[in-house]
Design a protein around this motif. Structure first.
Motif, PDB file in Angstrom:
ATOM      1  N   TRP A  44      21.671  78.345   7.095  1.00  0.00           N
ATOM      2  CA  TRP A  44      20.351  78.901   6.819  1.00  0.00           C
ATOM      3  C   TRP A  44      20.112  78.912   5.325  1.00  0.00           C
ATOM      4  O   TRP A  44      21.018  79.234   4.542  1.00  0.00           O
ATOM      5  N   GLY A  45      18.895  78.543   4.916  1.00  0.00           N
ATOM      6  CA  GLY A  45      18.585  78.484   3.494  1.00  0.00           C
ATOM      7  C   GLY A  45      17.279  79.155   3.142  1.00  0.00           C
ATOM      8  O   GLY A  45      16.379  79.277   3.985  1.00  0.00           O
ATOM      9  N   VAL A  46      17.193  79.603   1.893  1.00  0.00           N
ATOM     10  CA  VAL A  46      15.948  80.117   1.326  1.00  0.00           C
ATOM     11  C   VAL A  46      15.384  79.031   0.420  1.00  0.00           C
ATOM     12  O   VAL A  46      16.091  78.510  -0.455  1.00  0.00           O
ATOM     13  N   PHE A  47      14.115  78.692   0.620  1.00  0.00           N
ATOM     14  CA  PHE A  47      13.465  77.626  -0.146  1.00  0.00           C
ATOM     15  C   PHE A  47      12.259  78.171  -0.893  1.00  0.00           C
ATOM     16  O   PHE A  47      11.524  79.018  -0.378  1.00  0.00           O
ATOM     17  N   GLU A  48      12.079  77.670  -2.099  1.00  0.00           N
ATOM     18  CA  GLU A  48      10.852  77.896  -2.875  1.00  0.00           C
ATOM     19  C   GLU A  48      10.343  76.543  -3.330  1.00  0.00           C
ATOM     20  O   GLU A  48      11.097  75.781  -3.966  1.00  0.00           O
ATOM     21  N   ASP A  49       9.107  76.225  -3.001  1.00  0.00           N
ATOM     22  CA  ASP A  49       8.532  74.926  -3.360  1.00  0.00           C
ATOM     23  C   ASP A  49       9.452  73.787  -2.920  1.00  0.00           C
ATOM     24  O   ASP A  49       9.715  72.844  -3.678  1.00  0.00           O
ATOM     25  N   HIS A  50       9.983  73.915  -1.697  1.00  0.00           N
ATOM     26  CA  HIS A  50      10.845  72.905  -1.069  1.00  0.00           C
ATOM     27  C   HIS A  50      12.207  72.767  -1.746  1.00  0.00           C
ATOM     28  O   HIS A  50      12.956  71.847  -1.443  1.00  0.00           O
ATOM     29  N   GLU A  51      12.554  73.689  -2.655  1.00  0.00           N
ATOM     30  CA  GLU A  51      13.854  73.651  -3.330  1.00  0.00           C
ATOM     31  C   GLU A  51      14.787  74.675  -2.687  1.00  0.00           C
ATOM     32  O   GLU A  51      14.415  75.830  -2.485  1.00  0.00           O
ATOM     33  N   LEU A  52      16.017  74.250  -2.366  1.00  0.00           N
ATOM     34  CA  LEU A  52      17.020  75.155  -1.814  1.00  0.00           C
ATOM     35  C   LEU A  52      17.506  76.095  -2.912  1.00  0.00           C
ATOM     36  O   LEU A  52      18.056  75.662  -3.922  1.00  0.00           O
ATOM     37  N   CYS A  53      17.339  77.399  -2.681  1.00  0.00           N
ATOM     38  CA  CYS A  53      17.703  78.403  -3.689  1.00  0.00           C
ATOM     39  C   CYS A  53      18.950  79.190  -3.302  1.00  0.00           C
ATOM     40  O   CYS A  53      19.722  79.602  -4.170  1.00  0.00           O
ATOM     41  N   ALA A  54      19.134  79.448  -2.020  1.00  0.00           N
ATOM     42  CA  ALA A  54      20.275  80.221  -1.529  1.00  0.00           C
ATOM     43  C   ALA A  54      20.546  79.801  -0.095  1.00  0.00           C
ATOM     44  O   ALA A  54      19.659  79.301   0.604  1.00  0.00           O
ATOM     45  N   LYS A  55      21.801  80.040   0.361  1.00  0.00           N
ATOM     46  CA  LYS A  55      22.125  79.601   1.728  1.00  0.00           C
ATOM     47  C   LYS A  55      23.346  80.350   2.227  1.00  0.00           C
ATOM     48  O   LYS A  55      24.115  80.951   1.470  1.00  0.00           O
ATOM     49  N   LEU A  56      23.516  80.313   3.557  1.00  0.00           N
ATOM     50  CA  LEU A  56      24.731  80.817   4.193  1.00  0.00           C
ATOM     51  C   LEU A  56      25.004  80.020   5.451  1.00  0.00           C
ATOM     52  O   LEU A  56      24.089  79.460   6.065  1.00  0.00           O
ATOM     53  N   LEU A  57      26.279  79.966   5.820  1.00  0.00           N
ATOM     54  CA  LEU A  57      26.723  79.291   7.036  1.00  0.00           C
ATOM     55  C   LEU A  57      26.977  80.338   8.109  1.00  0.00           C
ATOM     56  O   LEU A  57      27.648  81.344   7.855  1.00  0.00           O
ATOM     57  N   LEU A  58      26.461  80.117   9.302  1.00  0.00           N
ATOM     58  CA  LEU A  58      26.655  81.017  10.434  1.00  0.00           C
ATOM     59  C   LEU A  58      27.468  80.273  11.495  1.00  0.00           C
ATOM     60  O   LEU A  58      27.006  79.283  12.065  1.00  0.00           O
ATOM     61  N   ILE A  59      28.711  80.757  11.745  1.00  0.00           N
ATOM     62  CA  ILE A  59      29.651  80.048  12.618  1.00  0.00           C
ATOM     63  C   ILE A  59      29.765  80.791  13.953  1.00  0.00           C
ATOM     64  O   ILE A  59      30.151  81.966  13.971  1.00  0.00           O
ATOM     65  N   PRO A  60      29.442  80.150  15.075  1.00  0.00           N
ATOM     66  CA  PRO A  60      29.605  80.802  16.380  1.00  0.00           C
ATOM     67  C   PRO A  60      31.071  80.796  16.811  1.00  0.00           C
ATOM     68  O   PRO A  60      31.689  79.740  16.961  1.00  0.00           O
ATOM     69  N   LEU A  61      31.642  81.983  17.015  1.00  0.00           N
ATOM     70  CA  LEU A  61      33.049  82.121  17.372  1.00  0.00           C
ATOM     71  C   LEU A  61      33.204  83.201  18.440  1.00  0.00           C
ATOM     72  O   LEU A  61      32.240  83.883  18.791  1.00  0.00           O
ATOM     73  N   GLU A  62      34.425  83.351  18.929  1.00  0.00           N
ATOM     74  CA  GLU A  62      34.774  84.458  19.814  1.00  0.00           C
ATOM     75  C   GLU A  62      35.995  85.174  19.262  1.00  0.00           C
ATOM     76  O   GLU A  62      36.862  84.547  18.632  1.00  0.00           O
ATOM     77  N   VAL A  63      36.075  86.485  19.506  1.00  0.00           N
ATOM     78  CA  VAL A  63      37.225  87.275  19.078  1.00  0.00           C
ATOM     79  C   VAL A  63      37.685  88.146  20.239  1.00  0.00           C
ATOM     80  O   VAL A  63      36.926  88.417  21.177  1.00  0.00           O
ATOM     81  N   TYR A  64      38.943  88.585  20.161  1.00  0.00           N
ATOM     82  CA  TYR A  64      39.475  89.495  21.164  1.00  0.00           C
ATOM     83  C   TYR A  64      39.261  90.943  20.717  1.00  0.00           C
ATOM     84  O   TYR A  64      39.700  91.340  19.631  1.00  0.00           O
ATOM     85  N   ILE A  65      38.574  91.728  21.540  1.00  0.00           N
ATOM     86  CA  ILE A  65      38.439  93.161  21.324  1.00  0.00           C
ATOM     87  C   ILE A  65      39.153  93.845  22.480  1.00  0.00           C
ATOM     88  O   ILE A  65      38.705  93.748  23.631  1.00  0.00           O
ATOM     89  N   HIS A  66      40.274  94.489  22.193  1.00  0.00           N
ATOM     90  CA  HIS A  66      41.107  95.091  23.228  1.00  0.00           C
ATOM     91  C   HIS A  66      41.389  94.095  24.352  1.00  0.00           C
ATOM     92  O   HIS A  66      41.311  94.409  25.541  1.00  0.00           O
ATOM     93  N   GLY A  67      41.710  92.863  23.940  1.00  0.00           N
ATOM     94  CA  GLY A  67      42.116  91.835  24.886  1.00  0.00           C
ATOM     95  C   GLY A  67      40.989  91.087  25.555  1.00  0.00           C
ATOM     96  O   GLY A  67      41.243  90.113  26.274  1.00  0.00           O
TER      97      GLY A  67
END
Length: 403
Positions: A44-67
């Motif tokens: 995901w990115g933040v754009f101003e005047d079509h310029e990439l200014c900031a971004k982050l990666l969002l990774i779909p994962l799974e974790v164990y919570i109490h098994g």
């Protein structure tokens, strides 16, 4: 200002920002390898005047919570050009990420912080530490010569994963590792491996490691029982003629000092990953609380959650935990709300008031509610905190992975 998913046409801008922010340079071959995988990632990115200014990666994962496996959204690669900083761009990205994770049914989110205080402002809180040992070679444990054998250079992922999947469930919060995660993340760059097999030829432990400048560096180690643990340590000790020290990273509840003849070694507790509940009502419903005697009846609290960045969590709730360990959150019917009738009976419920980060910390097992209550991080009576202690199963958080 526009927030959107990056597409293939944004690849070069994404790489340029990452290289500048994280101080590395990719070869052309590495860029092409990343380009091939770019469509699989949600950036995901933040754009101003079509310029990439900031971004982050969002990774779909799974974790164990109490098994139990729970869907998790991993956040990584958060970056902003320096001239665009302090304009709220990352704040907007994080809030957008929370909305997207909720839509995708990801009940929790993890990240590795560059600054703990920064991410605390947005509801993430520490949920796991590591215990790092540095052991001089003359303080290593004596060999026990246990039954079974250790085989070097076993890279069969089915064997390694069979041990990991059984060993990891004793902890709270570790990843459910996919085959691609093993290939691209866990084993990438690992110089050496070794597997312990019992007398029946069954794999019961493994260690991933490096040896650099006469230092043994443990990348990852797991075992299923005490014999497997000792068998792996025998293997490590048998390298003593070429080592000056052994470095190993383990969960915070590891008892190694009790097992060493001289435990006066360097031990460091390292705050590691932060976590955050994305959807409190859905998380509570999926969480396995401890069952109680039917004679005790259901337990109910008036729960106040402070969460300014996920408004669907923020507010007052009726928190009910049934005797079978199932639970639910329902909106608190309060006086003064023109759309909701008053319910005076609810005023008698024990009150628990907490930020979303602290709620995450005690539900993932990082700290017990009664401890948080003593330090003023959880607002509740001693009796209510003690009741929460009884309802939340104790399990040590541990995350051997990094992203």
């Amino acid at each position: 200002m526009e927030i959107r998913l990056l597409t293939e046409r944004d690849f070069d801008a994404n790489i340029e920002l990452s290289q500048y922010a994280f101080l590395y340079t990719l070869s052309e071959q590495q860029k092409e390898e990343r380009r091939e995988r770019f469509g699989e990632e949600k950036v995901w990115g933040v754009f101003e005047d079509h310029e990439l200014c900031a971004k982050l990666l969002l990774i779909p994962l799974e974790v164990y919570i109490h098994g139990r496996p729970v869907r998790m959204g991993g956040i990584a690669g958060v970056a902003t050009w320096p001239e665009k900083r302090r304009r709220g761009m990352v704040s907007r990205l994080l809030r957008r990420a929370l909305e997207e994770m909720r839509k995708d049914g990801q009940l929790v989110s993890y990240l590795h912080p560059f600054s703990i205080s920064f991410y605390r402002k947005y509801g993430w809180e520490l949920f796991t530490d590591n215990k790092n040992y540095t052991i001089p070679v003359d303080k290593l444990p004596a060999c026990q010569n246990v039954p079974g054998r250790v085989v070097r250079e076993v890279r069969d992922l089915d064997i390694l994963q069979s041990v990991y999947d059984r060993a990891i469930r004793r902890y709270n919060g570790p990843l459910v590792r996919s085959r691609s995660w093993w290939e691209q993340r866990v084993m990438n760059g690992i110089p050496y491996t070794a597997v312990y097999y019992n007398e029946a030829g069954e794999a019961e432990g493994y260690v991933l490691y490096a040896i650099e400048e006469r230092k043994w560096i443990t990348e990852e180690i797991f075992w299923l029982n005490e014999t497997a643990r000792q068998g792996l340590w025998d293997f490590i000790v048998n390298h003593d003629s070429k080592l000056k020290e052994v470095q190993v990273k383990l969960p915070v509840d590891d008892p190694l000092p009790l097992l060493l003849p001289d435990p006066m070694i360097k031990q460091e507790i390292e705050p590691y990953f932060m976590g955050r509940i994305v959807d409190a009502a859905a998380f509570i419903e999926a969480y396995p609380f401890a069952p109680s005697a039917e004679s005790e009846g259901d337990t109910r609290f008036a729960l106040q959650i402070e969460d300014r960045d996920a408004p669907w969590n923020d507010g007052r709730w009726i928190w009910t935990v049934s005797t079978d360990g199932s639970a639910r959150l329902e909106p608190f019917l309060v006086s003064g709300d023109p759309e909701l009738p008053a319910n005076p009976a609810l005023a008698a419920l024990p009150t628990v008031s907490v930020t979303i980060g602290i709620l995450t910390a005690f539900l993932l097992g990082y700290r017990r509610p009664s401890e948080l209550q003593r330090f003023g991080l959880l607002s509740a009576s001693e009796a209510a905190a003690a009741r929460l202690d009884a309802l939340i199963p104790a399990r040590t958080p541990y995350l051997p992975d990094y992203f």
